[in-house]
Design a protein around this motif. Structure first.
Motif, PDB file in Angstrom:
ATOM      1  N   SER C  40      -0.567 -10.874  -1.968  1.00 26.42           N
ATOM      2  CA  SER C  40      -1.187  -9.795  -1.190  1.00 26.42           C
ATOM      3  C   SER C  40      -2.673 -10.067  -1.006  1.00 26.42           C
ATOM      4  N   ASP C  50      -1.954  -5.041   6.962  1.00 28.18           N
ATOM      5  CA  ASP C  50      -0.632  -4.397   6.957  1.00 28.18           C
ATOM      6  C   ASP C  50       0.281  -5.045   5.932  1.00 28.18           C
ATOM      7  N   ILE C  53      -0.790  -4.396   2.340  1.00 26.57           N
ATOM      8  CA  ILE C  53      -0.385  -3.083   1.818  1.00 26.57           C
ATOM      9  C   ILE C  53       1.074  -3.128   1.374  1.00 26.57           C
ATOM     10  N   VAL C  54       1.918  -3.618   2.286  1.00 23.47           N
ATOM     11  CA  VAL C  54       3.348  -3.654   1.953  1.00 23.47           C
ATOM     12  C   VAL C  54       3.563  -4.472   0.695  1.00 23.47           C
ATOM     13  N   GLN C  55       2.911  -5.631   0.648  1.00 26.23           N
ATOM     14  CA  GLN C  55       3.112  -6.529  -0.478  1.00 26.23           C
ATOM     15  C   GLN C  55       2.687  -5.856  -1.779  1.00 26.23           C
ATOM     16  N   VAL C  57       2.472  -2.607  -2.540  1.00 26.44           N
ATOM     17  CA  VAL C  57       3.362  -1.533  -2.997  1.00 26.44           C
ATOM     18  C   VAL C  57       4.703  -2.076  -3.454  1.00 26.44           C
ATOM     19  N   VAL C  58       5.239  -3.009  -2.676  1.00 24.96           N
ATOM     20  CA  VAL C  58       6.543  -3.551  -3.070  1.00 24.96           C
ATOM     21  C   VAL C  58       6.434  -4.231  -4.423  1.00 24.96           C
TER      22      VAL C  58
ATOM     23  N   GLY D  23       2.175   8.351   1.086  1.00 26.02           N
ATOM     24  CA  GLY D  23       3.188   7.528   1.740  1.00 26.02           C
ATOM     25  C   GLY D  23       3.504   8.055   3.127  1.00 26.02           C
ATOM     26  N   ILE D  26       0.803   7.255   5.502  1.00 26.67           N
ATOM     27  CA  ILE D  26       0.857   5.857   5.963  1.00 26.67           C
ATOM     28  C   ILE D  26       1.937   5.688   7.034  1.00 26.67           C
ATOM     29  N   GLY D  35      -0.509  -0.354   8.111  1.00 21.65           N
ATOM     30  CA  GLY D  35       0.555   0.299   7.354  1.00 21.65           C
ATOM     31  C   GLY D  35       1.734   0.489   8.262  1.00 21.65           C
ATOM     32  N   ALA D  39       5.540  -0.009   4.511  1.00 23.99           N
ATOM     33  CA  ALA D  39       4.620   0.273   3.409  1.00 23.99           C
ATOM     34  C   ALA D  39       4.764   1.718   2.945  1.00 23.99           C
ATOM     35  N   MET D  43       6.053   3.579  -0.669  1.00 23.63           N
ATOM     36  CA  MET D  43       5.269   4.547  -1.452  1.00 23.63           C
ATOM     37  C   MET D  43       6.080   5.801  -1.737  1.00 23.63           C
TER      38      MET D  43
END
Lengths: 162, 495, 177, 143
Positions: C40, C50, C53-55, C57-58, D23, D26, D35, D39, D43
């Motif tokens: 990330s 983008d 962020i995903v990385q 949280v996952v 979440g 986002i 986001g 993402a 969350m």
């Protein structure tokens, strides 16, 4: 009652996130916060009445100041111990007892202890027994440890939360 | 209204609906699943003889001649693949109605099955490299789960092995796509082909080609990338074995290999030598490994490697006749190999056994299974009236015509060995004396028989595809799409 | 950029290798965390918030799940080890070496990162208006949900398939008695 | 499953709602800020997982919860599919059939926000379903 309070807090958080007063954001925020309240409102706030007692906020401010002061003191203490050639540390875990009753107050206490350099709350059980990792254990006795670590925060926390 | 997206949309919709309503009734999963596959089979039949179609998803027209959205392209090769996938898929889903009664949670089985179908259809109709990859992953992940559907220890182990190899393959493919993308600045396969043609084939394209060869080679289980197949394919439930061996390795292995190598990168002599060598190796080694097997499904699985060897070798030779033969063999293999796996499933269903040494004389108790398996065995061994003979004949002729006498000889040897190993299957499994253990064995239920008979009829009738009138509509157009090579770009983008 | 990225990637590779070798599953998981969070960070450096962020949280969620599972089960790595592994290392190292050599030979022909070989960008950001034709302020959202929405359907399906697979494989009984 | 210490439980009680809200923020602002559905969905799932882990009581784990989150996932992705199919009825698959609106407002960019919401529901349901499945497996014991 507690639902309404929770909704207001959530809505404030939403406004903080969007930072805009566009009606689209406001309306969506109301819907979303309503949803959040429906799902999480039940578990989140139990004694909403306390939020409307202004003296608690005064003590809260005072508490923050005390916490900062303690942190500062502890910072110097730890820095001294680390820099001292002999490294006068005696790490260990001590048990302390808190007389606070509510979970929120206890959590706040435990987190404050963790925030203060040199001490770290490892665990806490339902009766208010705290297990604290201490960089320099001055006294193995639970009573004394309580006196040294816990009491300085506890008095004010009691006024804030209970 | 253009119907191309429905190839993906129909199975996806049914797969998404299944977890919602699949528990309401015991019949509903069967009904929904078979309705979807029937619709797909009908739809793919409707695609025959239509001109090449390009579908721009989202209505995004190209800007300055550069495609910005995703293209779906259905050309001759795609139509051929769609037919294989959806017709075999329909037969297999009919078969599953009865067969999957032995397992729990049929709704989830059909969900995964339809997802696999959607993934394969998506791969075949896609004109975009990354889109191809995405749907390849859908199909592959569904197949990993389906291999482990029985949740016994050895099935989980096979699925794990399969998944590790499959993920490595996907990694190679993804890196290859990334290299090609940074080289050409586009993901559209036609556009990429055009750019590569303009730039000349650089080192980057060769490197991407090597990556694709490894990736799709692993997916298609060509030697030396075959190690996962003999574990994974027999471990799956029989309908899924039929899908994996019959369709999946072709759709996400051979088809993608053809598309990328012929239509995008362009085939050069080195690549075609590599393909020929790998094909010949798979063809011979696969059959030698197969002949010693006593586990029925494992034997079939090794033959998949061997038969895919024929296809890859023919495609590697690259003359129009060879490609035609290769593609024809691809279609034929889909029919007889899935039929063989369904036969083995019927045997397992009735007797609970798949060890050839313990069988014998099953023809007396299971006439339909016995007869259809005889047809399939003769087909795969290349006995004249059946379809396997014609395609092997074309491949051998094409090899001779192109001057590769050694390959032709190897193909003949492979064919003889195949015959030997299937004589063994017939001799030990279906002919001979009935053992007392199997006295009470009953024929497989009606839906299973129906789908086996359907596939057996295809095996017999498929030779007709070579008749002059029929040949132009399907096989010739598919072969043209492959041998046309980088003309693909012009056809898709419009001159 | 490259100065930050290289050590980061080396760190991630080291993390991955050590994670394979660690005897305690807990430390393996934490080391995998290095790989994930490093990834990330790499996305952030490559200016893809983008993805970052995903990385993040996952990665956080999967770390939590992994640790929860390990705490409840065992942290011992019971897989076979020490048995004839040297050839594997030699093979892996040889393959990696060949791969790196081939890649460095091949990638010389590729334009450097960010150079305008990405021809589609012009179309996505149409020149005669401030925004691209979808009307979304976030270009990434416009690409993944409108220009390439079909891909995103596929990606969502990949996730759906994975979940269905997990639910199917982790059934209590596979076959009816 | 044993619950965590009261510290974690209390912090979770306060924070879970806010994580959930963040979440959703986002997800809803996916077309305006970095986001989006993936993402934000993670969350949202994380908020539920947090509550679940902190509570840790065996009765919280149930097959019904697994089914429900799996259904939520299906609903989410089905919505996405329907949005794509509406385009097909009107012309092409995935045609952005809604008005584009004024840029930078919440209601803009056609069906992109709707897609984001659908994906958000799908992702949240998916991850929570996986989590619950692992928990059920542990609580119930396999074979």
């Amino acid at each position: 009652m507690s639902r309404i309070v929770y909704f207001i807090i959530a809505y404030a958080f939403w406004l903080l996130l969007t930072l805009s007063v566009d009606w689209q954001h406001l309306v969506t925020g109301a819907v979303v916060c309503g949803l959040t309240t429906m799902i999480f409102g039940k578990i989140s706030i139990s004694r909403a009445r306390k939020l409307f007692q202004p003296q608690r906020y005064f003590w809260m401010v005072l508490y923050v100041l005390v916490l900062l002061w303690e942190c500062l003191k502890a910072n110097f203490d730890v820095a001294y111990r680390v820099l001292h050639p002999a490294m006068p540390i005696r790490p260990g875990i001590v048990k302390a007892r808190s007389s606070l009753k509510t979970d929120v107050a206890r959590t706040c206490l435990a987190n404050s202890i963790t925030m203060t350099p040199g001490t770290l709350t490892v665990d806490m059980n339902g009766e208010g027994d705290l297990y604290i990792h201490w960089i320099n254990v001055k006294d193995d006795d639970a009573q004394h440890a309580t006196q040294m670590i816990v009491k300085r925060f506890e008095r004010i926390l009691k006024r804030v939360f209970e | 209204m253009n119907l191309i997206p429905l190839f993906v949309a129909i199975p996806l919709a049914m797969a998404f609906v299944m977890p919602l309503f699949g528990r309401l009734s015991r019949l509903l999963p069967d009904l929904l699943g078979n309705a979807a596959t029937l619709a797909l089979a009908a739809l793919s039949c409707a695609m025959i003889n239509l001109p090449m179609m390009v579908y721009k998803v989202g209505g995004w027209e190209p800007v300055n001649g550069v495609p910005i959205g995703i293209y779906l392209v259905v050309d001759g090769l795609a139509v051929l693949m769609l037919l294989i996938i959806n017709v075999i898929g329909f037969a297999v889903s009919v078969y599953s109605i009865e067969y999957m009664r032995k397992y729990t949670d049929k709704a989830r089985f059909y969900t995964l099955f339809l997802l696999m179908m959607a993934g394969m259809n998506g791969v075949v109709i896609s004109g975009d490299m990354f889109n191809l990859y995405v749907f390849l992953e859908v199909a592959a992940i569904a197949s990993y789960a389906l291999v482990a559907f029985g949740t016994e220890a050895e099935e989980l182990e096979a699925a794990f092995k399969y998944q590790v190899m499959g993920t490595a393959a996907s990694g190679f493919i993804l890196v290859g796509i990334a290299v090609l993308y940074s080289l050409t600045g586009t993901l559209n396969m036609a556009d990429a082909g055009k750019v590569i043609l303009e730039q000349g084939r650089s080192q980057g394209a060769l490197f991407a080609g090597a990556l694709f060869l490894m990736g799709f080679g692993l997916k298609a289980a060509i030697m030396p990338f075959h190690a996962w197949l003999p574990d994974a394919h027999p471990s799956a439930p029989a309908p899924i074995s039929a899908m994996l061996s019959g369709v999946l390795i072709k759709a996400i292995g051979i088809y993608a290999l053809c598309r990328i190598f012929f239509n995008v990168i362009g085939l050069n002599l080195t690549t075609s030598y590599i393909l020929m060598a790998m094909g010949a190796l798979s063809m011979i080694a696969g059959v030698f490994l197969a002949i010693g097997q006593w586990d029925m499904k494992r034997l079939f699985a090794y033959h998949s490697i061997s038969q895919m060897g024929y296809v890859v070798m023919a495609i590697g030779i690259g003359t129009p006749l060879a490609v035609l033969g290769g593609l024809f063999h691809l279609v034929n293999h889909a029919t007889f190999k899935s039929l063989l796996f369904l036969n083995s499933g019927a045997v397992v269903y009735s007797t609970g056994n798949r060890d050839l040494q313990k069988m014998g004389g099953l023809n007396q108790r299971m006439p339909v299974t016995g007869a259809t398996s005889l047809i399939a065995s003769m087909s795969i061994a290349g006995i004249p009236p059946f379809n396997g003979f014609w395609s092997k004949l074309i491949i051998i002729l094409a090899a001779v015509q192109a001057g590769y006498y050694g390959l032709a000889a190897l193909a003949v040897v492979g064919s003889i060995m195949t015959l030997a190993s299937f004589l063994k299957v017939q001799r030990y499994g279906f002919f001979g004396k009935l053992r007392p253990v199997w006295k009470k064995v009953r024929e497989a239920p009606v839906f299973m028989c129906v789908s086996m008979v359907l596939l057996a009829l295809l095996c017999v009738g498929m030779g007709l595809l070579l008749l002059p009138g029929v040949k132009d509509g399907l096989l010739d157009r598919a072969a043209d799409a492959v041998t046309g090579g980088t003309d693909y770009s012009g056809l898709v983008l419009g001159k | 950029m490259i100065i930050v990225l290289c050590p980061l990637i080396v760190l991630m590779i080291l993390g991955g290798v050590v994670a394979l070798e660690a005897t305690s599953l807990l430390s393996s998981v934490v080391l995998l965390g290095i790989v994930g969070f490093g990834l990330s960070a790499a996305f952030l450096i490559l200016q893809a918030p983008d993805l970052a962020i995903v990385q993040i949280v996952v990665e956080t969620l999967s770390l939590i799940i992994f640790i929860a599972v390990i705490l409840k089960t065992t942290s011992k790595d019971t897989s076979t080890r020490g048995r004839g592994r040297t050839p594997h290392y030699v093979m892996a190292a040889a393959f990696a070496l060949i791969f790196v050599l081939a890649a460095s030979w091949a990638l010389a022909s590729i334009p450097p990162f960010g150079m305008p070989s990405l021809r589609m960008a012009e179309a996505y950001l149409s020149p005669n208006s401030l925004l691209q034709p979808t009307g979304a302020a976030n270009l990434v959202a416009a690409v993944i949900l409108d220009f390439r929405g079909y891909d995103t359907l596929g990606e969502a399906t990949v996730l759906f398939t994975a979940v269905m697979g997990v639910l199917a494989v982790l059934r209590k009984t596979g076959r009816k008695p | 499953m044993r619950g965590m210490t009261p510290i974690v439980k209390t912090v979770t009680r306060g924070m879970a709602g806010m994580i959930f809200l963040y979440g959703i923020y986002i997800v809803l602002h996916g077309h305006l800020t970095p986001g989006g559905g993936f993402a934000g969905g993670v969350m949202v799932a994380a908020a539920f997982v947090l509550v679940f882990l902190a509570k840790g009581s065996p009765e919280a784990v149930s097959e019904a919860k697994k089914e429900r989150s799996s259904m939520a996932e299906s609903l989410g992705i089905l919505t996405f599919w329907v949005l794509a199919m509406i385009g097909l009825i009107g012309g092409t698959f995935f045609y952005n059939f809604l008005t584009k609106g004024k840029p930078f407002r919440l209601l803009s960019a056609g069906f992109i926000p709707l897609n984001n919401i659908a994906i958000g529901i799908e992702v949240a349901g998916a991850l929570f379903a996986i989590f619950i499945t692992l928990a059920v497996l542990k609580a119930g014991g396999k074979k």
